[in-house]
Structure formats: structure tokens, C-alpha cells
Scaffold this motif. Structure first.
Motif, PDB file in Angstrom:
ATOM      1  N   LYS A 214       0.845  -1.184   0.000  1.00 18.64           N
ATOM      2  CA  LYS A 214       0.000   0.000   0.000  1.00 18.64           C
ATOM      3  C   LYS A 214       0.886   1.240   0.000  1.00 18.64           C
ATOM      4  O   LYS A 214       2.012   1.199   0.498  1.00 18.64           O
ATOM      5  CB  LYS A 214      -0.947  -0.001   1.200  1.00 18.64           C
ATOM      6  N   LEU A 215       0.333   2.313  -0.540  1.00 19.49           N
ATOM      7  CA  LEU A 215       1.136   3.515  -0.746  1.00 19.49           C
ATOM      8  C   LEU A 215       0.397   4.749  -0.237  1.00 19.49           C
ATOM      9  O   LEU A 215      -0.792   4.912  -0.481  1.00 19.49           O
ATOM     10  CB  LEU A 215       1.452   3.678  -2.237  1.00 19.49           C
ATOM     11  N   ASN A 216       1.144   5.592   0.454  1.00 16.48           N
ATOM     12  CA  ASN A 216       0.613   6.874   0.910  1.00 16.48           C
ATOM     13  C   ASN A 216       1.595   7.958   0.470  1.00 16.48           C
ATOM     14  O   ASN A 216       2.704   8.060   1.002  1.00 16.48           O
ATOM     15  CB  ASN A 216       0.463   6.860   2.433  1.00 16.48           C
ATOM     16  N   VAL A 217       1.224   8.738  -0.532  1.00 22.29           N
ATOM     17  CA  VAL A 217       2.109   9.767  -1.080  1.00 22.29           C
ATOM     18  C   VAL A 217       2.027  11.026  -0.225  1.00 22.29           C
ATOM     19  O   VAL A 217       0.942  11.584  -0.026  1.00 22.29           O
ATOM     20  CB  VAL A 217       1.749  10.081  -2.551  1.00 22.29           C
ATOM     21  N   LEU A 218       3.177  11.460   0.290  1.00 24.22           N
ATOM     22  CA  LEU A 218       3.236  12.651   1.131  1.00 24.22           C
ATOM     23  C   LEU A 218       3.366  13.925   0.297  1.00 24.22           C
ATOM     24  O   LEU A 218       2.781  14.951   0.617  1.00 24.22           O
ATOM     25  CB  LEU A 218       4.427  12.547   2.093  1.00 24.22           C
ATOM     26  N   LYS A 219       4.137  13.840  -0.785  1.00 28.59           N
ATOM     27  CA  LYS A 219       4.319  14.995  -1.669  1.00 28.59           C
ATOM     28  C   LYS A 219       4.840  14.503  -3.004  1.00 28.59           C
ATOM     29  O   LYS A 219       5.630  13.560  -3.071  1.00 28.59           O
ATOM     30  CB  LYS A 219       5.291  15.992  -1.057  1.00 28.59           C
ATOM     31  N   ALA A 220       4.402  15.157  -4.077  1.00 31.97           N
ATOM     32  CA  ALA A 220       4.849  14.768  -5.420  1.00 31.97           C
ATOM     33  C   ALA A 220       4.882  16.005  -6.309  1.00 31.97           C
ATOM     34  O   ALA A 220       3.909  16.756  -6.376  1.00 31.97           O
ATOM     35  CB  ALA A 220       3.911  13.716  -6.009  1.00 31.97           C
ATOM     36  N   THR A 221       5.998  16.202  -6.985  1.00 35.90           N
ATOM     37  CA  THR A 221       6.132  17.351  -7.887  1.00 35.90           C
ATOM     38  C   THR A 221       6.628  16.883  -9.247  1.00 35.90           C
ATOM     39  O   THR A 221       7.324  15.872  -9.362  1.00 35.90           O
ATOM     40  CB  THR A 221       7.133  18.389  -7.331  1.00 35.90           C
ATOM     41  N   VAL A 222       6.270  17.634 -10.270  1.00 36.81           N
ATOM     42  CA  VAL A 222       6.802  17.380 -11.607  1.00 36.81           C
ATOM     43  C   VAL A 222       7.267  18.717 -12.173  1.00 36.81           C
ATOM     44  O   VAL A 222       6.541  19.704 -12.142  1.00 36.81           O
ATOM     45  CB  VAL A 222       5.767  16.698 -12.529  1.00 36.81           C
TER      46      VAL A 222
END
Length: 507
Positions: A214-222
Motif C-alpha cells: 500500500k502507498l501513501n504519497v506525502l508529496k509529489a512534484t513534476v
């Protein structure tokens, strides 16, 4: 003298500017002054960071207080412990001392260790050293992907379009040429950063092991120009939109290329494509990201991926014993270099192997000169050539405290492909009397490169029941036009290279 003062001033200015958000530092060899890439920095005995390929690292604002404790380690060097306050007094430069390097400390007799015996022990202990148990884990990952598409030739010209005027045909050809020129003059480039918590467990059901994650994304930028193509999939969508100007979306077609024809029916009708894909599970950002992460970890698994034949099949390679090196666990490691012995072998590189349990602590590999992972060359006959001509990596492994097995703590992987396509294409309308609707010549030559960095920042045990209760939620990428350290001020992350820092979208 002025030049040296100017360089020193710029370095100082660089760090002072960085201090407004977080603390930055650099790790170097105390004897040579050279940068040390991929050194481990443990922050307050909780999270692990690494220095980037240029030797730099960055701390979050919360970890930039004078009391924050840093423990720096690297193969072949003595561990160093200091606070952020002490780091400031050192002008943000950490110098590591080379460790003890004496063969007699690890060899009982005067006989030089045999490289092939060492590799035989490595192979014999692979399953024990890298197979995980059934305990669940919570891990914090930082994952950076850099994608490059560098076309050198893109020639697309529609030479026949039934039912359209020459003027309309000329306009689309001009649009295609403009699109091609833009791609060549401004090659698409993107940088994606993801910080996430990753939960996984292996449970046994009906005599079979079932893997759950399972995955919990805290922050993601492109970081890319909004709307810019950065993949073949994006380019395909743009090309499709141009083609739609000359196709009837209510009709059906088949593709023909030279003497080769396709039996598949294609259409640009929404309901047609919807019906064809109705059985496919829709992918959101979370699903796609988790799939990419799982795929990346699988591809870099020493037990399953055949790319690591220099570890799994030592009979294919020549090995040279280079000596021993001091590890950051106050132990020693054998250092072996390798190169192809047989035609099936492709890589050259270096292995660092634990003297105690023959685990690979670190591997550095790159394709030997002239080698390719895959190569399909029908350039003269079919006008097609595709080859995977870039494959290199540095991977560092760390021992788990609970069972003495090893996991991938850090990886820097590069993969690249060259492709060439030069073929005539036709889209033929399916009617009682088949007729050409659209015919064009297509020629493209390009290189595609992907760089991926992966860091396991922290890990702890958890239960299968706890993982079962975790609810996954989709997320959205934050699109940025230039790198801004403020966006990561609340989190530790891998300090980007100058290439990423200097990238800026020009509207």
C-alpha cells in the motif's frame, strides 16, 4: 587569486541562500578534496539521506537546528558524527578520513583471496542474504525520475489525403513540420519527485506467499513545461490530434506500412475505444505510481533480474581481487572488479562484498564498450532499428536489524534506447471498395534516456493487520516551472543536481 576568491564567494553565497529554507552541505575526501557521491547521512538516528552525484545534501527546516545530529558514513572511510551547529562552523563542508586498509586484518594466511571462490560464496548465499521474511514493514521512499527525449530527425509528410484540398493538406504538413522542429530544438525534459510511505507484507495463504503493498504519497512534484510532451505516449497523443484533422471519426480503418498490413480495426470514435478498453482497470496517479515503484524494485532485485548476471552467473565473467576496504559497520569488504569472459556477458564494474556473510554491499556496473542489452536492426529491409544502448547503475544495500537480511537502500539507475523508423504508412477506410484515406511518409531518429534515483529513508516493522487497515488515497502532482527548494523545506530529500536546479520553463 581573484578567480579563487570569486569561486569561494559563490560557494558561500550558495549556502547562505540555501539557509533561508534548509541547511545544505557537501561531503569530500579529506586527502584529495574530491566530492564523495552517495555517502549516507543519518539524521538524528531516524532518517537516512545520501549525498548526490556532486557530493551535496540538504536537510529540511526541522532538521536544520544546531542540535540536529548527523552521522556520515561511506565505504572505505571512517564514520563521522557532528551536529548541524558544528557543520556551520566547518563552512558546510564535511571531510571524511580514509579508513583502515590492511589485508592482514581480514586474511588469516598469506594467501591472496581467490576472486572466483568469493563469487561462489556470494552466489551460494544470495537467497539467504536477500530473501525477506513474513514480517510487515513501513518504509519511507524518496523517488526521482528524470526523462529525456532527444530526437535528431523527425520528418512527417502527408502525401495523400482523400477528400481534402491541397491547401488544407499543405496547412497540416506545415503544422507537422513546426511540431517536429520544436521537438528537435527544445527536446522534452521532465523531473518527477515523489516522497511516500510504502507498506508491504508477505503472507502465506494455501501454501503460497501473497505479496501486499500500500502507498501513501506525502508529496509529489513534476518539473516540466505544462502541456509539453515528455514521453512517447504524450507524443502519440499530439500526433493523433493532428491526424484527426484528416480522418472521419465516425469510420473504421486499418493500417498498412509498405507491404505490411494490419488486420486490426482502428477507429477514433470514443465509444469504439471505450468498448475496447472497458475491461481494463482505470489507472489513477496512485495506481500508476505504485506500479512504477513495484516494477522498479523488481527490476533491481538481485535474485530475480537477469541483468545482474555478474552476480548470479559468475562463470560468464572475469573477476579481479583488488583488496579489502573498511565499511561503515566497522567491518571489512572484499573489492572485486569484473569484465565479460563470454559473449553472453555485457557489463563491467565493481563489487563490494562483505567478508562476514558474502553479501553484496554495493555494486557499480555499466555496459561494456559496444554492448547492448537488446538490439533489433532491420534498418535496410524494414526501416526499423531499436537498441537499448544505455544501462548503468550504482546500488547500495543495507542489513535489516531484525533478521540480518539485506534490502536496497539507495539506487541510481540509467537506461536508454536508440530508435530509428523510416516507413511509409497508410490508413485505409474499411468499405465495400477499400480506398486510401490518408498516406504519409514517416521518419524519426531519437534517443530516450531515463534516470532514476531511489532512497529508502527509514523503515520499521508493522503488522499485516495494521497494513490491512490503511486506506490508500489518490493524489495530484504539483507542477512547477523551476526548481524551488522551498517546496521541500518540510521534508528531507535528495539534493538535485545542477541540471535540475538550472532547468526553467520559458513560456
Amino acid at each position: 587569486m581573484r578567480t579563487n576568491l570569486f569561486i569561494a564567494f559563490n560557494i558561500l553565497l550558495f549556502f547562505q541562500l540555501g539557509m533561508a529554507q534548509n541547511t545544505k552541505g557537501k561531503i569530500i575526501d579529506s586527502k584529495t578534496g574530491e566530492s564523495i557521491p552517495y555517502a549516507n547521512i543519518k539524521v538524528n538516528d531516524s532518517e537516512n539521506l545520501v549525498s548526490n552525484a556532486e557530493g551535496f545534501f540538504a536537510l529540511s527546516e526541522n532538521n536544520s537546528t544546531d542540535e540536529t545530529l548527523l552521522t556520515v558514513s561511506y565505504l572505505g572511510f571512517v564514520n563521522r558524527q557532528l551536529t548541524v551547529g558544528e557543520l556551520k562552523k566547518l563552512d558546510f563542508i564535511i571531510k571524511l578520513l580514509p579508513g583502515i586498509y590492511e589485508l592482514k586484518d581480514v586474511v588469516v594466511s598469506n594467501k591472496k583471496p581467490n576472486a572466483y571462490e568469493i563469487m561462489a560464496n556470494v552466489k551460494a548465499n544470495l537467497s539467504q542474504n536477500y530473501t525477506t521474511g513474513e514480517k510487515g514493514s513501513k518504509e519511507m521512499f524518496f523517488y526521482r525520475s528524470s526523462n529525456y527525449f532527444n530526437p535528431s530527425i523527425i520528418d512527417v509528410e502527408i502525401n495523400k489525403s482523400t477528400g481534402f484540398s491541397k491547401q488544407a493538406l499543405s496547412k497540416v504538413n506545415n503544422d507537422l513540420q513546426t511540431f517536429s522542429n520544436q521537438l528537435i530544438s527544445h527536446p522534452p525534459l521532465s523531473f518527477t519527485d515523489i516522497l511516500c510511505n510504502y507498506y508491504s507484507v508477505k503472507t502465506k495463504k494455501a501454501d503460497k506467499f501473497v505479496f501486499t503493498s500500500k502507498l501513501n504519497v506525502l508529496k509529489a512534484t513534476v518539473l516540466k513545461k505544462e502541456g509539453e510532451s515528455t514521453s512517447l505516449e504524450d507524443l502519440e497523443k499530439k500526433a493523433k490530434n493532428l491526424m484527426l484533422q484528416h480522418l472521419d471519426t465516425t469510420k473504421y480503418y486499418r493500417i498498412k506500412s509498405g507491404l505490411i498490413g494490419s488486420r486490426d480495426t482502428i477507429s477514433f470514435r470514443k465509444e469504439f475505444n471505450k468498448n475496447r478498453s472497458k475491461d481494463k482497470e482505470p489507472k489513477n496517479q496512485l495506481t500508476a505510481t505504485k506500479s512504477n515503484l513495484n516494477n522498479f524494485m523488481y527490476k533491481n532485485d538481485l535474485l530475480s533480474n537477469k541483468r545482474f548476471d555478474f552476480i548470479q552467473r559468475p562463470e560468464l565473467y572475469f573477476y579481479t581481487f583488488e583488496g579489502t576496504i573498511y565499511t561503515n559497520q566497522n567491518e571489512f569488504a572484499y573489492v572485486l572488479t569484473f569484465k565479460p569472459r563470454k559473449s553472453k556477458a555485457m557489463y563491467v564494474g565493481k563489487l563490494y562484498i562483505s567478508v562476514n556473510d558474502y553479501a553484496v554491499l554495493k555494486t557499480e556496473y555499466i555496459l561494456d564498450d559496444g554492448e547492448k542489452v537488446h538490439n533489433f536492426n532491420m534498418k535496410l529491409l524494414l526501416g526499423i532499428k531499436v537498441s537499448e544502448n544505455v544501462s548503468k547503475g550504482t546500488i547500495i544495500y543495507k542489513k535489516r536489524a531484525e533478521d540480518d537480511s539485506y534490502y536496497m537502500q539507495y539506487a541510481a539507475i540509467e537506461s536508454g534506447n536508440y530508435f530509428y523508423l523510416n516507413r511509409p504508412l497508410k490508413l485505409i477506410e474499411l468499405t465495400n471498395s477499400e480506398k486510401d484515406i490518408l498516406a504519409f511518409d514517416f521518419k524519426m531518429e531519437a534517443n530516450i534516456l531515463n534516470k532514476t534515483e531511489f532512497l529508502n529513508m527509514s523503515r520499521s516493522e508493522t503488522s499485516a493487520a495494521a497494513i490491512e487497515k490503511i486506506k490508500e488515497e489518490d493524489f495530484k502532482f504539483i507542477t512547477i516551472k523551476s526548481y524551488d527548494p522551498k517546496i521541500w523545506k518540510d521534508y528531507n530529500s535528495i539534493e538535485p543536481l545542477q541540471e535540475m536546479k538550472q532547468f526553467k520553463v520559458i513560456d
